[in-house]
Design a protein around this motif. Structure first.
Motif, mmCIF file in Angstrom:
data_model
loop_
_atom_site.group_PDB
_atom_site.id
_atom_site.type_symbol
_atom_site.label_atom_id
_atom_site.label_comp_id
_atom_site.label_asym_id
_atom_site.label_seq_id
_atom_site.Cartn_x
_atom_site.Cartn_y
_atom_site.Cartn_z
ATOM 1 N N ILE A 1 -7.621 90.497 49.681
ATOM 2 C CA ILE A 1 -7.539 90.304 51.076
ATOM 3 C C ILE A 1 -6.441 88.988 51.225
ATOM 4 C CG2 ILE A 1 -8.919 89.692 53.194
ATOM 5 C CD1 ILE A 1 -11.116 90.932 51.367
ATOM 6 N N ASP B 1 -4.296 80.754 42.910
ATOM 7 C CA ASP B 1 -4.794 82.023 41.905
ATOM 8 C C ASP B 1 -5.080 81.608 40.745
ATOM 9 O OD1 ASP B 1 -5.532 84.216 41.464
ATOM 10 O OD2 ASP B 1 -6.164 84.552 43.619
ATOM 11 N N ASN C 1 -7.957 88.306 38.769
ATOM 12 C CA ASN C 1 -7.848 89.698 39.213
ATOM 13 C C ASN C 1 -6.755 90.295 40.168
ATOM 14 O OD1 ASN C 1 -9.492 92.288 39.942
ATOM 15 N ND2 ASN C 1 -10.358 91.795 40.805
ATOM 16 N N SER C 2 -5.764 89.675 39.764
ATOM 17 C CA SER C 2 -4.436 89.645 40.425
ATOM 18 C C SER C 2 -3.145 89.803 39.928
ATOM 19 C CB SER C 2 -4.918 88.703 41.655
ATOM 20 O OG SER C 2 -4.694 87.237 41.238
ATOM 21 N N TYR D 1 -24.221 88.791 42.805
ATOM 22 C CA TYR D 1 -22.675 88.208 43.768
ATOM 23 C C TYR D 1 -23.421 88.513 44.872
ATOM 24 C CZ TYR D 1 -18.767 89.817 46.988
ATOM 25 O OH TYR D 1 -17.920 89.633 47.946
HETATM 26 P P1 NAD Z 1 -9.032 90.189 44.949
HETATM 27 O O1 NAD Z 1 -10.610 90.446 43.478
HETATM 28 O O2 NAD Z 1 -8.059 91.176 45.110
HETATM 29 O O3 NAD Z 1 -9.080 88.544 45.446
HETATM 30 C C1 NAD Z 1 -10.067 87.372 44.666
HETATM 31 C C2 NAD Z 1 -8.831 86.372 44.212
HETATM 32 O O4 NAD Z 1 -9.372 84.888 43.175
HETATM 33 C C3 NAD Z 1 -8.167 87.087 42.943
HETATM 34 O O5 NAD Z 1 -6.382 87.315 42.689
HETATM 35 C C4 NAD Z 1 -8.439 86.387 41.597
HETATM 36 O O6 NAD Z 1 -7.502 86.476 40.482
HETATM 37 C C5 NAD Z 1 -8.560 85.087 42.095
HETATM 38 N N1 NAD Z 1 -10.063 84.604 41.864
HETATM 39 C C6 NAD Z 1 -11.217 84.511 41.450
HETATM 40 N N2 NAD Z 1 -12.021 83.793 41.217
HETATM 41 C C7 NAD Z 1 -10.782 82.148 40.858
HETATM 42 C C8 NAD Z 1 -11.074 81.327 40.318
HETATM 43 N N3 NAD Z 1 -12.192 81.073 39.746
HETATM 44 N N4 NAD Z 1 -10.296 80.268 40.734
HETATM 45 C C9 NAD Z 1 -8.677 80.608 40.978
HETATM 46 N N5 NAD Z 1 -8.430 81.917 41.478
HETATM 47 C C10 NAD Z 1 -10.038 83.069 40.960
HETATM 48 O O7 NAD Z 1 -10.685 90.478 46.062
HETATM 49 P P2 NAD Z 1 -10.661 90.801 47.650
HETATM 50 O O8 NAD Z 1 -11.295 91.653 47.941
HETATM 51 O O9 NAD Z 1 -9.188 90.517 47.874
HETATM 52 O O10 NAD Z 1 -11.658 89.399 48.089
HETATM 53 C C11 NAD Z 1 -11.594 88.176 48.802
HETATM 54 C C12 NAD Z 1 -12.749 86.906 49.266
HETATM 55 O O11 NAD Z 1 -13.352 88.015 50.249
HETATM 56 C C13 NAD Z 1 -13.517 87.500 48.238
HETATM 57 O O12 NAD Z 1 -14.493 86.004 48.246
HETATM 58 C C14 NAD Z 1 -14.460 88.305 47.700
HETATM 59 O O13 NAD Z 1 -15.555 88.215 47.849
HETATM 60 C C15 NAD Z 1 -14.890 88.272 49.698
HETATM 61 N N6 NAD Z 1 -15.345 90.022 49.946
HETATM 62 C C16 NAD Z 1 -14.330 90.864 49.890
HETATM 63 C C17 NAD Z 1 -15.023 92.663 50.293
HETATM 64 C C18 NAD Z 1 -14.167 93.379 49.826
HETATM 65 O O14 NAD Z 1 -14.878 94.409 50.227
HETATM 66 N N7 NAD Z 1 -12.702 93.358 49.229
HETATM 67 C C19 NAD Z 1 -15.782 92.308 50.445
HETATM 68 C C20 NAD Z 1 -16.713 91.393 51.490
HETATM 69 C C21 NAD Z 1 -16.368 90.093 51.113
#
Ligand code: NAD
Ligand code: UFG
Length: 350
Positions: A16, A35, A39-40, A156
């Motif tokens: 996102i 970042d 997870n990316s 979570y």
């Molecule tokens: P994603 O895993 O693709 O992106 C999260 C990013 O955060 C990753 O690139 C990861 O490497 C980075 N990250 C994690 N922990 C970190 C840390 N301690 N320091 C630096 N970087 C860190 O997930 P997404 O689907 O893009 O979700 C983005 C946000 O939206 C998250 O907070 C997630 O909880 C929230 N969200 C996602 C969904 C969904 O279904 N995808 C739904 C509701 C909320």
């Protein structure tokens, strides 16, 4: 220290976050991404450049690294933060809750400390519809309004509701200055219409459409439908699926809102369409985008699933002037475009 003002996007290499960086850059904002790539892939930054023609500065760091965060805020004049960085796998969170609390909650506190130390007062936080838990436990709470009592059912979700509480408490102590938008996303799906960016799950996908996409490319044999004995029109659960580009635009609307108020603010907004779609309906829509029926079998319910997560989206429409514009069919088309171009996402074939 840079002269220009920057928006910091934490987790900006993720699904996102990367789509939101594109929208920010296209809206003319200066963006810096932090970042830790847990997870990316850094490749997402290259794709952002291909789409926008702008190279966004990237800092590889963990939010819990206080020294790295201090340097980031010293190097860039950051006026607002979009905070996506988080671990997000519901099942995994129930097995390693301390890791989730440390990453998500401690990471956010570290970020807020750095913001405070450097006079940055605006944050847009990625919360989730998961904070509501099973809203069918109340009468008249579907579609779910923001004032529905919270009740997450997994670790979570507890990290998200805890961070929300921290933001509300921090606001209570800093009402004149602190500006926080808490965005509760419903189910983000789809990919960038260019086909250059999309979701890139590592390992076996947990979510419906990423799994189905791998069935379509032959990486997985068939989808398992987790239960058809729910009280919905076809027995499968209802979710409010929202195109990731619509969701990204919701962040710009929220940012504009908190940047426009004269004093502080801390407010929750649902980002959803207001329409519930069943699992079988989604399978039919994605099968139509692919051009053939995709194989599935009905198995038992998945622990922790709820019947219906559909947003009441009116508050975002009224106050952020935002609503979804794209359909599930658009998302299925864009997901299939991304999947056919990059069947292994940003990775090389296994
Ligand atoms: P994603 O895993 O693709 O992106 C999260 C990013 O955060 C990753 O690139 C990861 O490497 C980075 N990250 C994690 N922990 C970190 C840390 N301690 N320091 C630096 N970087 C860190 O997930 P997404 O689907 O893009 O979700 C983005 C946000 O939206 C998250 O907070 C997630 O909880 C929230 N969200 C996602 C969904 C969904 O279904 N995808 C739904 C509701 C909320
Ligand atoms: N489903 C299947 N088979 C699968 C995967 C999912 O039948 O292989 C079903 C689920 O039972 C559910 C629906 O498809 O009914 C959607 O499931 P997802 O796993 O795609 O999404 P969830 O609604 O469970 O959760 C997602 C995110 C959460 C977020 C929530 C917000 O994973 O982090 O949306 O609504 F909080």
């Amino acid at each position: 220290m840079t002269e220009s003002e920057y928006v910091l996007v934490t987790g900006g290499a993720g699904y996102i976050g990367s789509h939101t960086v594109v929208e920010l850059v296209q809206a003319g904002r200066n963006v810096v991404v932090v970042d830790n790539l847990v997870n990316s892939s850094e490749e997402a930054l290259n794709r952002i450049e291909t789409i926008t023609k702008v190279r966004v500065p990237f800092v590889k760091a963990d939010l819990r690294d206080a020294a790295a965060m201090s340097k980031l805020f010293t190097d860039y004049k950051i006026t607002s933060v979009l905070h996506f960085a988080s671990l997000k796998a519901v099942g995994e969170s129930t097995k390693i809750p301390l890791v989730y609390f440390d990453n998500n909650v401690t990471g956010t506190i570290s970020l807020l400390n750095a913001m405070e130390a450097h006079g940055c007062h605006s944050i847009v936080f990625s919360s989730s519809a998961t904070v509501y838990g099973d809203a069918t436990r109340f009468e008249n709470m579907i579609p779910i309004p923001e004032n529905c009592p919270l009740g997450p059912t997994n670790a979570y979700g507890h990290t998200k509701s805890t961070i929300e509480e921290i933001l509300r408490d921090y606001y209570a102590a800093n009402e004149k200055t602190f500006r926080a938008a808490i965005l509760r996303y419903f189910n983000p799906i789809g990919a960038h219409p260019s086909g250059l960016m999309g979701e890139d799950p590592l390992g076996v996908p947990n979510n419906l459409l990423p799994f189905l996409a791998q069935v379509a490319t032959g990486r997985r044999e068939k989808l398992q439908v987790f239960g058809n004995d729910y009280a919905s029109r076809d027995g499968t659960p209802l979710r409010d699926y929202i195109h990731v580009v619509d969701l990204a635009k919701g962040h710009l609307a929220a940012l504009a809102k908190i940047e426009s108020v004269s004093e502080g603010i801390c407010r929750e907004w649902n980002l959803g369409s207001g329409h519930g779609t069943t699992v079988l309906e989604v399978i039919a829509k994605f099968s139509a985008a692919v051009g053939r029926d995709l194989p599935f079998e009905v198995v038992g319910r998945r622990a922790g699933d709820v019947l219906d997560l559909t947003a009441a989206p009116q508050r975002a429409a009224d106050e952020l002037h935002w609503k979804t514009q794209l359909s599930i069919d658009d998302a299925c088309r864009d997901l299939w475009n991304w999947t056919t171009k990059y069947p292994y996402g940003y990775q090389k074939p296994e």
